[in-house]
Design a protein around this motif. Structure first.
Motif, short mmCIF file in Angstrom:
data_model
loop_
_atom_site.label_atom_id
_atom_site.label_comp_id
_atom_site.label_asym_id
_atom_site.label_seq_id
_atom_site.Cartn_x
_atom_site.Cartn_y
_atom_site.Cartn_z
N TYR A 129 59.45 71.10 35.11
CA TYR A 129 59.90 71.33 33.75
C TYR A 129 60.43 70.05 33.08
CZ TYR A 129 59.33 76.18 35.00
OH TYR A 129 58.78 77.37 35.41
N VAL A 130 60.31 68.92 33.77
CA VAL A 130 60.67 67.63 33.17
C VAL A 130 59.42 67.11 32.46
CG1 VAL A 130 61.42 65.27 33.61
CG2 VAL A 130 62.41 67.17 34.92
N LYS A 131 59.47 67.06 31.14
CA LYS A 131 58.29 66.70 30.35
C LYS A 131 58.12 65.19 30.21
CE LYS A 131 57.51 71.03 29.76
NZ LYS A 131 56.43 71.67 30.58
N ARG A 132 59.23 64.43 30.30
CA ARG A 132 59.18 62.99 30.19
C ARG A 132 60.15 62.40 31.22
NH1 ARG A 132 59.46 65.25 25.26
NH2 ARG A 132 57.74 64.90 23.79
N LEU A 133 59.80 61.22 31.73
CA LEU A 133 60.62 60.63 32.78
C LEU A 133 62.03 60.34 32.31
CD1 LEU A 133 60.79 59.53 35.66
CD2 LEU A 133 59.96 57.33 34.80
N TRP A 134 62.19 59.92 31.04
CA TRP A 134 63.52 59.58 30.55
C TRP A 134 64.46 60.78 30.49
CZ3 TRP A 134 65.36 62.18 26.39
CH2 TRP A 134 64.45 62.75 25.50
N GLU A 135 63.93 61.99 30.60
CA GLU A 135 64.77 63.18 30.56
C GLU A 135 65.72 63.26 31.76
OE1 GLU A 135 62.25 66.56 30.13
OE2 GLU A 135 61.63 66.06 28.09
N ILE A 136 65.45 62.47 32.80
CA ILE A 136 66.37 62.49 33.94
C ILE A 136 67.70 61.80 33.59
CG2 ILE A 136 64.47 62.52 35.59
CD1 ILE A 136 65.19 59.61 36.28
N VAL A 268 72.20 56.03 41.85
CA VAL A 268 71.28 55.14 42.55
C VAL A 268 69.84 55.38 42.09
CG1 VAL A 268 70.32 54.57 44.82
CG2 VAL A 268 72.78 54.87 44.55
N THR A 269 69.47 56.65 41.91
CA THR A 269 68.12 56.97 41.44
C THR A 269 67.87 56.41 40.05
OG1 THR A 269 68.09 59.01 42.76
CG2 THR A 269 66.50 58.85 40.96
N LEU A 270 68.84 56.59 39.15
CA LEU A 270 68.70 56.07 37.79
C LEU A 270 68.61 54.55 37.79
CD1 LEU A 270 68.57 56.88 34.83
CD2 LEU A 270 71.05 56.80 34.74
N LEU A 271 69.42 53.90 38.63
CA LEU A 271 69.38 52.44 38.72
C LEU A 271 68.02 51.97 39.24
CD1 LEU A 271 70.82 49.70 38.61
CD2 LEU A 271 71.63 50.13 40.95
N TRP A 272 67.47 52.66 40.21
CA TRP A 272 66.16 52.30 40.78
C TRP A 272 65.07 52.35 39.71
CZ3 TRP A 272 64.05 50.42 45.24
CH2 TRP A 272 62.69 50.61 45.44
N HIS A 273 65.03 53.44 38.94
CA HIS A 273 64.00 53.58 37.91
C HIS A 273 64.23 52.57 36.78
CE1 HIS A 273 61.95 56.88 39.72
NE2 HIS A 273 63.01 57.67 39.70
N THR A 274 65.48 52.28 36.47
CA THR A 274 65.78 51.29 35.43
C THR A 274 65.29 49.91 35.84
OG1 THR A 274 67.72 52.55 34.72
CG2 THR A 274 67.59 50.24 34.04
N LEU A 275 65.58 49.52 37.07
CA LEU A 275 65.12 48.23 37.56
C LEU A 275 63.60 48.17 37.63
CD1 LEU A 275 67.71 47.57 40.44
CD2 LEU A 275 67.64 46.53 38.17
N GLY A 276 62.99 49.28 38.01
CA GLY A 276 61.53 49.32 38.04
C GLY A 276 60.92 49.16 36.66
N ALA A 277 61.53 49.81 35.66
CA ALA A 277 61.03 49.69 34.29
C ALA A 277 61.21 48.26 33.76
CB ALA A 277 61.76 50.68 33.39
N LEU A 278 62.36 47.65 34.03
CA LEU A 278 62.60 46.28 33.59
C LEU A 278 61.61 45.31 34.24
CD1 LEU A 278 66.51 46.17 33.65
CD2 LEU A 278 65.02 46.26 31.63
N LEU A 279 61.32 45.53 35.52
CA LEU A 279 60.38 44.67 36.22
C LEU A 279 58.97 44.82 35.62
CD1 LEU A 279 59.88 42.68 38.52
CD2 LEU A 279 59.51 44.64 40.04
N SER A 280 58.59 46.07 35.31
CA SER A 280 57.27 46.30 34.71
C SER A 280 57.16 45.64 33.34
CB SER A 280 57.02 47.80 34.59
OG SER A 280 57.01 48.42 35.86
N TRP A 281 58.21 45.74 32.53
CA TRP A 281 58.19 45.11 31.20
C TRP A 281 58.11 43.59 31.31
CZ3 TRP A 281 62.84 48.51 29.32
CH2 TRP A 281 62.36 49.79 29.02
N ARG A 282 58.81 43.05 32.31
CA ARG A 282 58.80 41.60 32.49
C ARG A 282 57.41 41.12 32.89
NH1 ARG A 282 62.86 38.19 36.50
NH2 ARG A 282 62.07 36.10 35.96
N GLN A 283 56.77 41.86 33.79
CA GLN A 283 55.43 41.49 34.22
C GLN A 283 54.43 41.62 33.08
OE1 GLN A 283 54.82 44.02 37.62
NE2 GLN A 283 55.82 42.58 39.04
N ALA A 284 54.61 42.66 32.24
CA ALA A 284 53.69 42.87 31.12
C ALA A 284 53.86 41.81 30.05
CB ALA A 284 53.92 44.26 30.52
N ALA A 285 55.07 41.24 29.96
CA ALA A 285 55.34 40.22 28.92
C ALA A 285 54.78 38.86 29.28
CB ALA A 285 56.84 40.11 28.69
#
Length: 286
Positions: A129-136, A268-285
């Protein structure tokens, strides 16, 4: 209330659920074996406790792999009402079994396996029932506030006091909350001891299932859990929420404290996904 048609489970899901049941039975056998092995340890310490916790949690984490392959399906309210009632009745029935000393480790290990299985199924369903990842994010915040409030001022404080009192000097009937506590084997202990509640494992599975649904690798030691499950290879699956729960348990055991695990799991889970998102944005940039 009539039981739902078993065909409401797809053939694939029926096989995976059977695999989950078998795995949790084997896990209960592991807990019993560790219990009797731990009774041979005459001098325990924090490292022994950490080792026993880590082994049992690691084994429990491997049981989650089939759940990552379960097919989502739309269900009617009657379906959830029936199975929710059935699982609640079974949980209550476990707590009503007579306390026979010789069989107590086996019964408690079987109950722990059943609670983990129930939590796995509930957490997997909730993740649908989680429609988007940011809903966590609001889920993590709400869960942290609620758990801390309950720990400081609410029923959790009273429950922890009851459990601590009973397992320090067991007299009279067990506290009612004991029926939803997962127990582990510990070295130099004559009984299995409660380590966390069913709600903690529900949220562990929930976060793992959400990550799997949105193809986010939460495995600390390699490829994603769903990849391991599909390839059917012998690899280690150590998801971040399980690592966070392990950290909370070790912290609690080393300090002989009651520590609410849910805020640490969420943070810890939120921090993990945040770091993962930041890493992905950095690689995409780049």
């Amino acid at each position: 209330m009539s039981s739902p048609d078993p065909r409401l489970f797809s053939a694939r899901n029926r096989r995976l659920i059977l695999l989950l049941i078998t795995g949790h039975l084997l896990w209960s056998g592991l807990v019993v074996s560790l219990h009797y092995a731990g009774m041979l340890v005459t001098k325990s310490g924090p490292w022994w406790d950490f080792g026993f916790i880590a082994v049992q949690l690691f084994a429990a984490a491997q049981l989650l792999l089939p759940a990552l392959l379960l097919e989502p399906a739309e269900r009617q309210r009657g379906f959830y009402l029936f199975w929710g009632t059935a699982l609640a009745v079974l949980t209550w029935s476990f707590s009503q079994l007579p306390a026979v000393d010789d069989w107590q480790p086996l019964l408690n290990a079987g109950k722990a396996g059943f609670l983990l299985l129930t939590a796995t199924l509930i957490g997997t369903v909730l993740a649908q029932y989680v429609k988007r990842l940011w809903e966590i994010i609001p889920i993590c915040l709400a869960m942290t506030i609620a758990d801390f409030s309950s720990w400081l001022l609410g029923p959790t404080a009273e429950f922890s006091r009851q459990i601590q009192t009973y397992y320090t000097a067991p007299t009279g009937p067990k506290p009612l909350i004991d029926m939803v506590l997962v127990k582990f084997a510990f070295p130099d202990s004559a009984r299995l001891l409660p380590v966390f509640g069913i709600s903690d494992w529900i949220m562990v599975v929930f976060f793992i299932s959400v990550a799997n649904r949105y193809r986010k690798n939460d495995n600390l030691l390699g490829v994603a859990g769903s990849t391991i499950a599909r390839q059917k290879r012998l690899r280690c699956y150590v998801p971040i929420p399980v690592v966070a729960l392990c950290g909370a348990l070790v912290w609690a055991q080393s300090g002989h404290l009651f520590i609410p695990a849910l805020p640490l799991i969420a943070g810890v889970t939120l921090l993990w996904h945040t770091l993962g998102a930041l890493l992905s944005w950095r690689q995409a940039a780049r």
